[in-house]
Design an enzyme around this catalytic site. Structure first.
Site, PDB file in Angstrom:
ATOM      1  N   GLU A 112       0.778  -1.224   0.000  1.00  0.00           N
ATOM      2  CA  GLU A 112       0.000   0.000   0.000  1.00  0.00           C
ATOM      3  C   GLU A 112       0.822   1.293   0.000  1.00  0.00           C
ATOM      4  O   GLU A 112       0.376   2.301  -0.528  1.00  0.00           O
ATOM      5  CB  GLU A 112      -0.932   0.000   1.226  1.00  0.00           C
ATOM      6  N   SER A 484     -38.891 -44.405  27.822  1.00  0.00           N
ATOM      7  CA  SER A 484     -38.454 -45.124  29.018  1.00  0.00           C
ATOM      8  C   SER A 484     -37.359 -44.411  29.790  1.00  0.00           C
ATOM      9  O   SER A 484     -37.080 -44.756  30.942  1.00  0.00           O
ATOM     10  CB  SER A 484     -37.967 -46.530  28.632  1.00  0.00           C
TER      11      SER A 484
END
Length: 786
Positions: A112, A484
């Protein structure tokens, strides 16, 4: 050449910034305007002259930079500090300049602004070059420095006008006069948008590679450094080819500038990057946990949840979470393999032209997201002996032999055209032991949760097979019949009414009228259709005999059974007071079951499962902390310690001799639990524990239907529990449970000695001690058959 500076060097001095910074601001503006006039051209000159004389005094204050406080997302971690997820529009992790590695800084400066530490905010030669190039009619070029980008991101729009460019230059000068170079670079590296909702390089490193910046290789750092120029165009996930070209350019420039060696350059150019493109962005599958934590935090902090940088520490253990994830996935896929191949997910027409075919396949597979290792593919050629397919990555794979076994029935010539595996079919594949196999996405749902029995801290939670396909959290939101697996709570209630594990109960058919069931006449049956006649209560639970449970509830009263179950955290209105409650015909969640079974494991204390240990702000200040109920605190006792011991001893027999015998493979004597299978095998459960951890596994369809006439909790839910416990209890010593005061062993079983003063919590109607059958006459035993 002006020497650049880094890190702790005096980057704000005149020497470090060159002659430019030693000039008065007015002089810098005057010289700068000359460069701007050259770069912008004659039309821009008039605008520049006006801006330099009139606009500079009216520039906005730099408070947002000098007191930089970005929006920081909510972050959620495991108890062992592994990132699980983050929430917020901006995914950001602020890193101070001293904590940013030189490799990452250098990559960014190379890409940059390689003169960043020597210029005064503007690159004048670059402006002139860009101006001349643009004037000549070529592709528009920019010359923005990092300082200009900071000015633009914080204060200006992105419109391409001379006025905006002038203001950008003026702001750059002002920023350079107010902040040090390191401060400017720090703001830039934390603020810049880098695609995938990532703001800043620390966040991008995690999102793209699952790493911290310190763990990045030169190749990875260069790939990230290429993103600011155009986050979408150079996104390696979306545009890998363009991203690679940009990355290689940056690497070569880094070598030219001396940031990496020639050897490092060659290694980086050849390095194959491993991007995070799987369903778990954070390296651990805890999407349901992260979303659950987000909702809980939002209830307290509202909109601040997503901007304040809150840190949430959950109770989740990384190893346990991973164990639960893979255990559930394996259990579900084993079920799928046992129930046959349903066929391709869809079909497409593959164009004849190669380029068109590639584009069409890519577009089609985008609608069929991978699920971890279950990958979507398009069939190119298919026969009963071989299938050639292509993946979204462009890789072509060939399957034969065992890799086709799952789909054999739909590869034959006689297969129905609407289900046949043929060219254009979208199928699922997975790679195992060096070969590709055909598989399918499951239709069945599942859930698993594990928690500490001492305080309810949740150690693992898997709310479903794949969060990205179904965000419904079955652990907390799925109200299902427990079957159960609810029986132990009825047995526990019966102990409070004077029964014991040795009580004889008749396992034979029984019928009830509509008034007793809350609906219609009822003639229940045992699961296997067999009946053993008079048996002990212990054997009734071990073998999960329905007739025994029903007779127990009928004896103690359905209303009492309903009220008693609320001690364990079950809701009375979801478990009506009818005899069907004995078979688990109410509704519970897996999370409720975890808290309920923990009572038997910890000696009778109710602990409430909880997920969040503490919440802090971004600086570590404590904002809230859990204060969980704990075993050992008598205020939390809900059943007598003797009651808990007796139920635990019966549930251990379920593992040793009953429907959970598969758990013996763990070779531990401290395991207890209960299987659960509802009518027509619609829900399958296993709820079990050792003294330290409780785990609940459930499988069923979201739209309830039979799992298969032969499917049971012991067959499909228990293996998930076993797989988890095998890892969760590794290196954990077996814990023997001490017989509590007030319990004796007589006639081969345990029973109460007496009702110890103050030991029963809320007990109602505790009857006389029940002697063993051997201690009674034949007539007395007959009186106990009910």
């Amino acid at each position: 050449m002006i020497q650049k500076t880094r890190g702790d060097e005096p980057s704000t001095t005149a020497a470090s910034r060159g002659w430019w910074k030693s000039l008065p601001l007015a002089a810098r503006i005057s010289l700068g305007s000359l460069a701007l006039l050259l770069g912008l051209g004659l039309t821009g000159a008039l605008v520049a002259a006006f801006a330099l004389t009139m606009a500079y005094p009216n520039l906005p204050p730099l408070d947002t930079l000098t007191d930089y406080r970005p929006k920081i997302p909510l972050r959620i971690f495991t108890a062992d500090n592994v990132l699980l997820g983050e929430f917020g529009e901006e995914r950001r992790n602020v890193a101070r300049i001293k904590d940013i590695p030189d490799l990452m800084k250098n990559a960014v400066l190379t890409a940059e602004d390689d003169n960043f530490y020597s210029h005064g905010g503007l690159d004048y030669l670059g402006i002139v070059r860009a101006g001349l190039h643009n004037f000549s009619g070529g592709t528009r070029h920019g010359a923005s420095t990092i300082t200009q980008q900071v000015a633009r991101n914080f204060f200006l729009s992105s419109e391409q006008t001379y006025t905006r460019k002038i203001y950008e230059a003026l702001l750059a000068w002002k920023i350079e006069s107010s902040l040090s170079k390191d401060q400017i670079l720090e703001v830039y590296m934390n603020q810049i948008y880098l695609g995938q909702r990532a703001y800043g390089f620390s966040s991008a490193a995690q999102i793209y590679f699952g790493k911290t910046m310190a763990q990045l290789t030169p190749a990875e750092a260069a790939m990230l450094a290429g993103l600011p120029k155009a986050p979408s165009a150079y996104n390696p996930v979306v545009n890998p080819k363009r991203a690679k070209t940009r990355q290689q350019y940056i690497l070569q420039r880094m070598a030219q500038l001396g940031y990496i060696t020639g050897a490092q350059l060659q290694q980086a150019l050849q390095e194959e990057l491993r991007l995070k493109t799987n369903s778990s962005e954070f390296g651990i599958h805890a999407e349901y946990v992260a979303e659950m934590a987000r909702q809980l935090v939002y209830e307290q902090f509202k909109e601040e949840t997503y901007t304040r940088g809150l840190i949430v520490h959950t109770t989740i253990n990384k190893a346990d979470q991973e164990a639960a994830y893979y255990a559930l996935r394996k259990g579900v896929m084993d079920y799928e393999r046992n129930h046959g191949y349903r066929g391709p997910e869809a079909y497409m027409e593959i164009p004849a032209a190669k380029n068109e075919a590639e584009e069409a396949i890519e577009a089609e597979l985008a609608d069929h997201a991978d699920s971890d290792d279950i990958i979507a593919a398009v069939v190119l050629e298919a026969s009963p002996k071989s299938v050639r397919a292509i993946l979204a990555s462009g890789e072509e794979i060939t399957m034969s032999g065992a890799g086709l076994s799952f789909a054999t029935n739909l590869l034959s010539e006689k297969a129905p055209p609407t289900r046949k595996v043929k060219r254009g079919a979208i199928i699922r594949v997975y790679h195992d032991n060096g070969i590709w196999n055909i598989t399918q996405m499951p239709e069945v749902a599942a859930a698993f949760v594990a928690a500490n029995t001492s305080d309810g801290a949740i150690r693992a939670l898997i709310g479903g097979f794949d969060f990205n396909r179904n965000k419904f959290n079955h652990v907390t939101q799925a109200w299902r019949q427990p079957g159960s697996s609810f029986k132990p709570f009825i047995y526990s209630a019966s102990l409070e009414k004077g029964l014991s594990p040795a009580t004889i109960i008749n396992d034979s058919p029984i019928s009830f009228n509509a008034g007793e069931t809350g609906g219609q006449a009822w003639s229940p049956k045992n699961y296997d259709g067999t009946y053993d006649g008079p048996i002990t209560m212990r054997k009734g639970l071990t073998q999960s005999k329905n007739m025994v449970s029903i007779r127990i509830l009928n004896k103690i009263g359905a209303r009492y059974g309903q009220e008693y179950a609320t001690r364990f955290g079950f809701e009375a209105d979801k478990n009506p007071a009818y005899l069907t409650l004995a078979l688990g015909a109410g509704a519970v969640t897996p999370l409720q079951m975890a808290g309920a079974y923990a009572v038997f494991a910890n000696g009778g204390y109710k602990v409430n499962p909880y997920l969040i240990a503490k919440v802090t702000d971004s600086e570590g200040k404590l904002l809230s902390q859990a204060n969980p109920d704990k075993a050992g605190n008598e205020a939390n006792r809900v059943i007598d310690v003797r009651n808990a011991f007796l139920v635990d001893s019966m549930l251990k027999d379920v593992v040793k001799f009953g429907t959970a015998r598969k758990a013996l493979s763990l070779k531990r004597a401290d395991l207890a639990g209960k299987t659960g299978t509802t009518n027509d095998s619609i829900d399958a459960w296993f709820a079990g524990y050792n003294p330290g951890v409780v785990g609940i596994a459930w499988i069923g369809f979201d739209q309830p239907k039979s799992l298969g006439s032969k499917e049971t909790g012991g067959g499909i839910a228990l293996p998930i529990w076993i797989s988890f416990m095998q890892k969760a209890l590794k290196n954990t010593p077996v814990e023997e449970r001490a017989v509590p005061e007030g319990i004796v062993q007589s006639g081969g079983d345990y029973r109460y000695v007496e009702n110890l003063p103050g030991s029963g919590v809320g007990s109602v109607g505790v009857g006389e001690n029940v002697p063993t059958p051997e201690e009674k006459s034949r007539n007395e035993v007959k009186n106990e058959l009910f």
